[in-house]
Design an enzyme around this catalytic site. Structure first.
Site, PDB file in Angstrom:
ATOM      1  N   CYS A  39     -15.367  -4.162   8.884  1.00 20.60           N
ATOM      2  CA  CYS A  39     -16.035  -4.711   7.711  1.00 20.60           C
ATOM      3  C   CYS A  39     -15.079  -4.770   6.524  1.00 20.60           C
ATOM      4  CB  CYS A  39     -17.281  -3.904   7.375  1.00 20.60           C
ATOM      5  SG  CYS A  39     -16.973  -2.358   6.502  1.00 20.60           S
ATOM      6  N   LEU A  40     -15.380  -5.661   5.596  1.00 19.58           N
ATOM      7  CA  LEU A  40     -14.484  -5.908   4.466  1.00 19.58           C
ATOM      8  C   LEU A  40     -14.312  -4.688   3.567  1.00 19.58           C
ATOM      9  CD1 LEU A  40     -15.595  -9.519   3.444  1.00 19.58           C
ATOM     10  CD2 LEU A  40     -13.500  -8.855   4.635  1.00 19.58           C
TER      11      LEU A  40
END
Length: 275
Positions: A175-176
């Site tokens: 995930c970012l």
């Protein structure tokens, strides 16, 4: 244990489950789990993808396309980890709160739909890294078939290739939120800034990369063997201009290059200083 034997054990595990809801990110691990679950269970398998600001829009599109290719039923849900200050403050166990939100959403859904098991794509290698999210999933009763059988990341790719899955070489895409140093607050605007920057570089042909964000500085990480080509063949000023349009002030290139888990090296240093 031979690879074919591990695959048969994976199939047998789903036979025992009879029904399964897969926490499906679209990454190579959870996609293999979804593929085998569907091959064994058919419509008694359901892949569920959580949509949130920390997921690249490209990854959501890939997940939908891959699910359609496999044939498995696919549902998209919304998670709200960005409303939890324990997550947005970005502590070292941030992933615990992310996976807590995910599985606190998936478990009631599974119960509502009559699925006795929620399974994820955690592989055997993940158990040897710092992954607080694994604990959160286990606390909520999730199972990790790949890890249970001892299937490593390399074996996931090998089995995927042998099964003819075209995305078997797909780069890992956490995930970012993993692009920020621990302790720096995570906001939707920051996530979008990083996401746009990575999509921009992918369109230039660089697939296995990270754009790390620290304050107003973007640090581009590429595989070491691609760094020279990047410097010599890319219009660097165009990249700087694009990144500044996305909201960064400064753009740097990490000379060490991309290395999975680099964010955690600060933890290793802290542990070493205590000893």
């Amino acid at each position: 244990m031979m690879l074919t034997e591990k695959l048969e054990k994976l199939k047998a595990l789903f036979v025992e489950m009879e029904q399964a809801l897969i926490a499906y990110s679209g990454g190579v691990d959870s996609t293999l789990v979804a593929k085998v679950a569907y091959d064994v269970l058919g419509d008694r398998a359901l892949a569920v993808t959580a949509m949130s600001p920390s997921l690249l829009s490209e990854e959501l599109e890939d997940a939908s396309l891959q699910a359609a290719t496999i044939g498995i039923r696919h549902q998209i849900i919304q998670t709200h980890e960005m409303e939890n200050p324990n997550y947005t403050s970005n502590p070292v166990n941030r992933c615990y709160f992310c996976k807590s939100e995910l599985h606190d959403t998936l478990k009631p859904l599974a119960i509502e739909l009559g699925y006795p098991y929620v399974v994820d794509g955690v592989n055997a290698d993940d158990l040897h890294d710092y992954r607080p999210g694994i604990q959160a999933a286990k606390e909520r009763g999730a199972r990790s078939p790949l890890a249970e059988i001892g299937i490593t990341k390399a074996q996931v790719r090998q089995i995927s290739q042998e099964l003819g899955l075209p995305w078997w070489e797909k780069p890992a895409q956490p995930c970012l939120s993993s692009r920020f140093p621990y302790g720096e607050e995570i906001t939707v605007a920051k996530l979008q800034r990083v996401g746009r920057a990575e999509i921009y570089l992918r369109k230039l042909g660089y697939q296995n990369l990270r754009v790390r964000s620290e304050g107003d500085t973007a640090r581009i990480e590429l595989p070491p063997q691609q760094i020279k080509e990047f410097v010599l063949k890319t219009d660097l000023q165009s990249i700087v201009s694009a990144f500044q349009e996305f909201g960064f002030l400064y753009v740097t290139l990490d000379l060490e290059g991309y290395r999975s888990g680099k964010l955690n090296q600060v933890l290793n240093r802290e542990v070493a200083s205590v000893k």
